[in-house]
Motif scaffolding. Structure first.
Motif, PDB file in Angstrom:
ATOM      1  N   ILE A  31       0.851  -1.188   0.000  1.00 30.30           N
ATOM      2  CA  ILE A  31       0.000   0.000   0.000  1.00 30.30           C
ATOM      3  C   ILE A  31       0.888   1.239   0.000  1.00 30.30           C
ATOM      4  CG2 ILE A  31      -1.964  -1.080   1.184  1.00 30.30           C
ATOM      5  CD1 ILE A  31      -1.008   0.571   3.717  1.00 30.30           C
ATOM      6  N   CYS A  32       0.326   2.298  -0.522  1.00 29.27           N
ATOM      7  CA  CYS A  32       1.004   3.585  -0.494  1.00 29.27           C
ATOM      8  C   CYS A  32       0.383   4.353   0.664  1.00 29.27           C
ATOM      9  CB  CYS A  32       0.775   4.312  -1.817  1.00 29.27           C
ATOM     10  SG  CYS A  32       1.387   5.997  -1.798  1.00 29.27           S
ATOM     11  N   THR A  33       1.203   4.988   1.483  1.00 32.84           N
ATOM     12  CA  THR A  33       0.677   5.698   2.644  1.00 32.84           C
ATOM     13  C   THR A  33       0.274   7.138   2.303  1.00 32.84           C
ATOM     14  OG1 THR A  33       2.880   6.359   3.324  1.00 32.84           O
ATOM     15  CG2 THR A  33       2.025   4.317   4.265  1.00 32.84           C
ATOM     16  N   GLY A  34       0.320   7.493   1.049  1.00 30.32           N
ATOM     17  CA  GLY A  34      -0.083   8.833   0.620  1.00 30.32           C
ATOM     18  C   GLY A  34      -1.540   9.111   0.940  1.00 30.32           C
ATOM     19  N   THR A  35      -1.867  10.379   1.067  1.00 31.94           N
ATOM     20  CA  THR A  35      -3.212  10.807   1.477  1.00 31.94           C
ATOM     21  C   THR A  35      -4.316  10.291   0.556  1.00 31.94           C
ATOM     22  OG1 THR A  35      -2.053  12.837   1.994  1.00 31.94           O
ATOM     23  CG2 THR A  35      -4.432  12.826   2.365  1.00 31.94           C
ATOM     24  N   TYR A  36      -4.047  10.256  -0.748  1.00 34.10           N
ATOM     25  CA  TYR A  36      -5.102   9.907  -1.686  1.00 34.10           C
ATOM     26  C   TYR A  36      -5.101   8.435  -2.096  1.00 34.10           C
ATOM     27  CZ  TYR A  36      -5.299  14.939  -1.865  1.00 34.10           C
ATOM     28  OH  TYR A  36      -5.391  16.254  -1.518  1.00 34.10           O
ATOM     29  N   ALA A  37      -4.207   7.679  -1.505  1.00 34.41           N
ATOM     30  CA  ALA A  37      -4.120   6.265  -1.866  1.00 34.41           C
ATOM     31  C   ALA A  37      -5.279   5.495  -1.244  1.00 34.41           C
ATOM     32  CB  ALA A  37      -2.793   5.695  -1.399  1.00 34.41           C
ATOM     33  N   LYS A  38      -6.001   4.752  -2.076  1.00 40.08           N
ATOM     34  CA  LYS A  38      -7.164   4.011  -1.584  1.00 40.08           C
ATOM     35  C   LYS A  38      -7.122   2.541  -1.978  1.00 40.08           C
ATOM     36  CE  LYS A  38     -10.676   7.520  -0.963  1.00 40.08           C
ATOM     37  NZ  LYS A  38      -9.880   8.723  -1.228  1.00 40.08           N
ATOM     38  N   SER A  39      -6.051   2.124  -2.608  1.00 38.43           N
ATOM     39  CA  SER A  39      -6.018   0.735  -3.045  1.00 38.43           C
ATOM     40  C   SER A  39      -4.796   0.002  -2.500  1.00 38.43           C
ATOM     41  CB  SER A  39      -6.060   0.669  -4.571  1.00 38.43           C
ATOM     42  OG  SER A  39      -5.394   1.747  -5.138  1.00 38.43           O
ATOM     43  N   TYR A  40      -4.794  -1.292  -2.719  1.00 33.22           N
ATOM     44  CA  TYR A  40      -3.628  -2.093  -2.366  1.00 33.22           C
ATOM     45  C   TYR A  40      -3.136  -2.784  -3.624  1.00 33.22           C
ATOM     46  CZ  TYR A  40      -6.804  -6.173  -2.139  1.00 33.22           C
ATOM     47  OH  TYR A  40      -7.709  -7.153  -2.422  1.00 33.22           O
ATOM     48  N   HIS A  41      -1.880  -3.190  -3.595  1.00 38.83           N
ATOM     49  CA  HIS A  41      -1.249  -3.726  -4.799  1.00 38.83           C
ATOM     50  C   HIS A  41      -0.648  -5.095  -4.563  1.00 38.83           C
ATOM     51  CE1 HIS A  41      -1.571   0.386  -6.367  1.00 38.83           C
ATOM     52  NE2 HIS A  41      -1.358   0.708  -5.103  1.00 38.83           N
ATOM     53  N   LEU A  42      -0.710  -5.907  -5.600  1.00 34.27           N
ATOM     54  CA  LEU A  42      -0.155  -7.259  -5.495  1.00 34.27           C
ATOM     55  C   LEU A  42       1.335  -7.251  -5.793  1.00 34.27           C
ATOM     56  CD1 LEU A  42      -2.984  -9.229  -7.338  1.00 34.27           C
ATOM     57  CD2 LEU A  42      -2.747  -8.801  -4.891  1.00 34.27           C
ATOM     58  N   LYS A  43       1.756  -6.259  -6.548  1.00 35.09           N
ATOM     59  CA  LYS A  43       3.163  -6.178  -6.943  1.00 35.09           C
ATOM     60  C   LYS A  43       3.781  -4.866  -6.491  1.00 35.09           C
ATOM     61  CE  LYS A  43       1.736  -7.097 -11.034  1.00 35.09           C
ATOM     62  NZ  LYS A  43       1.641  -7.190 -12.498  1.00 35.09           N
ATOM     63  N   ARG A  44       4.999  -4.955  -5.975  1.00 28.55           N
ATOM     64  CA  ARG A  44       5.725  -3.752  -5.566  1.00 28.55           C
ATOM     65  C   ARG A  44       6.068  -2.912  -6.786  1.00 28.55           C
ATOM     66  NH1 ARG A  44       7.560   0.208  -4.943  1.00 28.55           N
ATOM     67  NH2 ARG A  44       9.060   1.095  -3.482  1.00 28.55           N
ATOM     68  N   THR A  45       6.142  -3.561  -7.928  1.00 29.78           N
ATOM     69  CA  THR A  45       6.550  -2.881  -9.160  1.00 29.78           C
ATOM     70  C   THR A  45       5.360  -2.285  -9.913  1.00 29.78           C
ATOM     71  OG1 THR A  45       6.451  -5.048 -10.223  1.00 29.78           O
ATOM     72  CG2 THR A  45       8.621  -4.278  -9.526  1.00 29.78           C
ATOM     73  N   CYS A  46       4.175  -2.325  -9.304  1.00 33.17           N
ATOM     74  CA  CYS A  46       2.981  -1.791  -9.960  1.00 33.17           C
ATOM     75  C   CYS A  46       3.194  -0.327 -10.352  1.00 33.17           C
ATOM     76  CB  CYS A  46       1.790  -1.896  -9.009  1.00 33.17           C
ATOM     77  SG  CYS A  46       0.316  -1.077  -9.632  1.00 33.17           S
ATOM     78  N   LYS A  47       2.710   0.038 -11.526  1.00 37.12           N
ATOM     79  CA  LYS A  47       2.964   1.406 -11.993  1.00 37.12           C
ATOM     80  C   LYS A  47       2.215   2.463 -11.183  1.00 37.12           C
ATOM     81  CE  LYS A  47      -0.192   1.280 -15.966  1.00 37.12           C
ATOM     82  NZ  LYS A  47      -0.279   1.569 -17.399  1.00 37.12           N
ATOM     83  N   ALA A  48       1.139   2.050 -10.519  1.00 34.47           N
ATOM     84  CA  ALA A  48       0.408   3.001  -9.674  1.00 34.47           C
ATOM     85  C   ALA A  48       1.268   3.387  -8.458  1.00 34.47           C
ATOM     86  CB  ALA A  48      -0.910   2.400  -9.225  1.00 34.47           C
TER      87      ALA A  48
END
Ligand SMILES: [Zn+2]
Length: 76
Positions: A31-48
């Motif tokens: 997950i990204c701890t940024g204020t607007y982050a609302k999703s989780y990711h399966l890959k650390r290399t995800c472009k999001a």
């Protein structure tokens, strides 16, 4: 009538079951701890995650869901 209702419930349960088949509560996600982050990711290399303004953390999928996160559209 009662039978039809039960069949409907059973069908719905089945549909929900297959939809959540990919959810593994103990699986590690990012997950990204940024204020607007609302999703989780399966890959650390995800472009999001490249545009993450905060920190990228590794947590369990179950925790991510509890925080109200949903699977990122790129990771689907
Ligand atoms: Zn992602």
């Amino acid at each position: 009538m009662k039978h039809a209702t039960l069949t409907l419930i059973a069908t719905l349960a089945l549909l929900c079951g297959s939809a959540s088949a990919q959810i593994k509560k103990d699986a590690k996600v990012y997950i990204c701890t940024g204020t607007y982050a609302k999703s989780y990711h399966l890959k650390r290399t995800c472009k999001a995650l490249e545009s993450c303004k905060g920190e990228v953390k590794q947590i369990k999928m179950g925790e991510a869901i509890k925080k109200g996160r949903h699977l990122c559209k790129y990771c689907k």
